[in-house]
Write a protein that holds these residues in place. Structure first.
Motif, PDB file in Angstrom:
ATOM      1  N   ARG A 119       7.166  -3.239   1.538  1.00 59.19           N
ATOM      2  CA  ARG A 119       7.134  -2.904   0.384  1.00 59.19           C
ATOM      3  C   ARG A 119       6.968  -1.300  -0.126  1.00 59.19           C
ATOM      4  O   ARG A 119       7.607  -0.839  -0.720  1.00 59.19           O
ATOM      5  CB  ARG A 119       5.879  -3.795  -0.611  1.00 59.19           C
ATOM      6  N   ARG A 210       3.287  -0.550 -19.677  1.00 58.11           N
ATOM      7  CA  ARG A 210       2.960  -0.072 -18.177  1.00 58.11           C
ATOM      8  C   ARG A 210       4.549   0.320 -17.585  1.00 58.11           C
ATOM      9  O   ARG A 210       4.819   1.407 -16.853  1.00 58.11           O
ATOM     10  CB  ARG A 210       2.488  -0.865 -17.266  1.00 58.11           C
ATOM     11  N   TYR A 225       0.397   4.326 -12.238  1.00 56.44           N
ATOM     12  CA  TYR A 225      -1.178   4.453 -12.574  1.00 56.44           C
ATOM     13  C   TYR A 225      -1.565   5.475 -13.467  1.00 56.44           C
ATOM     14  O   TYR A 225      -2.297   5.247 -14.269  1.00 56.44           O
ATOM     15  CB  TYR A 225      -1.790   4.697 -11.274  1.00 56.44           C
ATOM     16  N   GLU A 256       1.122  -7.888 -16.121  1.00 56.04           N
ATOM     17  CA  GLU A 256       0.061  -7.954 -14.961  1.00 56.04           C
ATOM     18  C   GLU A 256      -0.998  -6.756 -15.603  1.00 56.04           C
ATOM     19  O   GLU A 256      -0.840  -6.170 -16.890  1.00 56.04           O
ATOM     20  CB  GLU A 256       0.661  -7.506 -13.784  1.00 56.04           C
ATOM     21  N   MET A 260      -3.352  -5.306 -10.762  1.00 50.51           N
ATOM     22  CA  MET A 260      -3.468  -6.747 -10.143  1.00 50.51           C
ATOM     23  C   MET A 260      -2.406  -7.707 -10.890  1.00 50.51           C
ATOM     24  O   MET A 260      -2.243  -7.271 -12.013  1.00 50.51           O
ATOM     25  CB  MET A 260      -4.977  -7.307 -10.733  1.00 50.51           C
ATOM     26  N   GLY A 283       2.965  -8.320  -5.664  1.00 47.19           N
ATOM     27  CA  GLY A 283       1.713  -8.345  -4.878  1.00 47.19           C
ATOM     28  C   GLY A 283       1.677  -9.350  -3.864  1.00 47.19           C
ATOM     29  O   GLY A 283       2.321 -10.278  -3.995  1.00 47.19           O
ATOM     30  N   ARG A 286      -0.583 -12.220  -4.613  1.00 46.72           N
ATOM     31  CA  ARG A 286       0.203 -13.027  -5.442  1.00 46.72           C
ATOM     32  C   ARG A 286       1.034 -13.852  -4.735  1.00 46.72           C
ATOM     33  O   ARG A 286       0.974 -15.272  -4.611  1.00 46.72           O
ATOM     34  CB  ARG A 286       0.838 -12.133  -6.381  1.00 46.72           C
ATOM     35  N   GLY A 326      -5.442  -9.224  -6.329  1.00 44.12           N
ATOM     36  CA  GLY A 326      -4.870  -8.042  -5.608  1.00 44.12           C
ATOM     37  C   GLY A 326      -5.746  -7.717  -4.600  1.00 44.12           C
ATOM     38  O   GLY A 326      -6.686  -8.293  -4.364  1.00 44.12           O
TER      39      GLY A 326
HETATM   40  C1  LIG Z   1      -0.892  -3.078  -5.479  1.00 49.46           C
HETATM   41  C2  LIG Z   1      -0.713  -3.723  -6.852  1.00 49.46           C
HETATM   42  C3  LIG Z   1      -1.093  -5.110  -7.230  1.00 49.46           C
HETATM   43  C4  LIG Z   1      -1.665  -6.020  -6.029  1.00 49.46           C
HETATM   44  O1  LIG Z   1      -0.802  -6.039  -5.110  1.00 49.46           O
HETATM   45  P1  LIG Z   1      -1.359  -6.358  -3.604  1.00 49.46           P
HETATM   46  O2  LIG Z   1      -0.383  -6.540  -2.629  1.00 49.46           O
HETATM   47  O3  LIG Z   1      -1.644  -8.227  -3.777  1.00 49.46           O
HETATM   48  O4  LIG Z   1      -2.614  -5.833  -3.298  1.00 49.46           O
HETATM   49  C5  LIG Z   1      -0.524  -5.256  -8.473  1.00 49.46           C
HETATM   50  N1  LIG Z   1      -0.193  -4.679  -9.361  1.00 49.46           N
HETATM   51  C6  LIG Z   1      -0.043  -3.368  -9.166  1.00 49.46           C
HETATM   52  C7  LIG Z   1       0.490  -2.578 -10.200  1.00 49.46           C
HETATM   53  C8  LIG Z   1      -0.496  -2.962  -8.023  1.00 49.46           C
HETATM   54  O5  LIG Z   1      -0.104  -1.633  -7.841  1.00 49.46           O
END
Ligand SMILES: *Cc1c(COP(=O)(O)O)cnc(C)c1O
Length: 383
Positions: A119, A210, A225, A256, A260, A283, A286, A326
């Motif tokens: 990723r 977002r 973010y 989302e 998370m 995720g 997820r 998450g």
């Molecule tokens: C990191 C993140 C997640 C969760 O991803 P995981 O791989 O499960 O930790 C979900 N949404 C956003 C915007 C993220 O940055």
């Protein structure tokens, strides 16, 4: 009634670490002034999230024409950064979040770290940054953990790892930078749920979005973010823990939370989660829960779900539970939803049984309390 999570007998298949194809050697320079033992032990008594850091960091540099070079594990220290460094102006920055767990018996493991490495490169591609060989990503993480092994908490704590990459070239022109720094830092963290699984309250943002189609929603970049923080502040001002974003085109579909992914559990036991269409972060939690739920015989569908449906299904009782997931929080029940027009409860406002069940299945795997038929848990190479 749900079927037991693990009914199938599958052989545990440890994923073999391929021998590094790159010829880069990490130069290891131990910190000559690590945090004294007694201070670390004291700090471990009240672990929060992201405030305490280990003694070391991993750093690898990239220069156009030269590629990746100068890999090191060194004392954690500030970077010397030119004020024109492009990350400070045009925000070429991506990151990952993963955890190392110390199992009973002392084994230290990572959860699906190859997924993070993959990723990371997808995020890099979207942000016009260089690809980092997956084995370099994994080796940096392993070597940092090996160096800071005593920083991996026992029991319910874990070592949160933060790999990231940013544009370090001093240049104000607008184009992809020609110099980057990849770094991994680590932070021991406590259990996210202190005093049980209290359900969180969610603010649904009507005014802020977002990510839009074609944008960076599926990339794990700092910019996403930055864009979410004003909505998160709005959520906090309304007494909410987290913000849920709706789609940018119609302001209708639930995407989302700020960091998370989200799931909805219905009265008949079926589950819905929004599909990955480029605006949602794919995720790893997820993806893992999708698999666990499916293998438990739960009907789980990736489909669009609107805020209006959420409200109506919560009111009619058709919706029984909702949860967010998450790496940091693992699985968090959603008890209450607030919006500009009012508020509503999901189920009885507590974390529901299906949510708890899925969380236990995932946490059990991560912590080595249940066997791992998927080969998701991988021991850290300490040699
Ligand atoms: C990191 C993140 C997640 C969760 O991803 P995981 O791989 O499960 O930790 C979900 N949404 C956003 C915007 C993220 O940055």
């Amino acid at each position: 009634m749900l079927a037991p999570i693990f009914t199938r007998q599958m052989a545990a298949v440890p994923v073999a670490r391929g021998k590094a194809e790159h010829d880069m050697q990490f130069e290891i320079t131990p910190n000559t002034a690590p945090l004294p033992e007694d201070q670390r032990i004291e700090a471990f008594k009240a672990l929060g999230f992201g405030t305490l850091f280990t003694d070391h960091m991993a750093v690898v540099r990239w220069t156009e024409g030269k590629g990746w070079h100068s890999a090191q594990i060194t004392a954690r220290a500030p970077f010397a950064l030119d004020p024109a460094a492009s990350v400070l102006h045009y925000a070429q920055e991506i990151f990952e979040g993963m955890k190392a767990y110390r199992h009973e018996g002392g084994r230290v493991v990572l959860f699906r770290p190859e997924e993070n490495a993959r990723r990371f490169n997808e995020s890099a591609r979207r942000m016009a940054m260089p690809q980092l060989p997956e084995e370099v990503f994994l080796e940096a993480v392993d070597k940092l953990i090996a160096q800071d092994l005593k920083w991996v908490p026992e029991g319910e704590g874990s070592l949160y790892l933060r790999p990231f990459m940013f544009a370090s070239e001093a240049f104000l022109g607008v184009r992809p930078a020609k110099e980057y720094i990849f770094c991994v830092i680590a932070s021991p963290v406590g259990p996210y749920f202190k005093g049980g699984a209290k359900a969180v309250t969610i603010w649904t943002s009507q005014g802020y979005t977002r990510a839009a189609a074609g944008g960076t929603g599926a990339a794990k970049c700092g910019g996403n973010y930055a864009a979410s923080l004003i909505a998160q502040a709005e959520a906090a001002a309304h007494g909410c823990d987290q913000v849920a974003f709706l789609d940018a085109r119609e302001n209708r579909w639930i995407e989302e939370l700020g960091g998370m992914n989200v799931f909805f559990v219905f009265k008949d036991g079926s589950i819905i989660t929004p599909p990955l269409q480029g605006t949602i972060l794919p995720g790893i939690t997820r993806k893992s829960l999708l698999q666990l739920a499916q293998d438990a015989g739960i009907t789980i569908t990736e489909r669009l779900y609107s805020f209006d449906e959420w409200k109506a299904d919560a009111a009619s009782g058709n919706l029984a539970e909702a949860f967010a997931c998450g790496t940091a929080a693992v699985v968090a029940g959603i008890g209450k939803v607030k919006h500009t027009g009012g508020e509503f409860l999901v189920g009885d406002g507590q974390t529901g049984p299906v949510t708890l069940r899925l969380r236990e299945a995932l946490v059990g795997l991560q912590r080595g309390q249940t066997n791992d038929p998927y080969g998701w848990v991988r021991p850290v190479e300490l040699a």
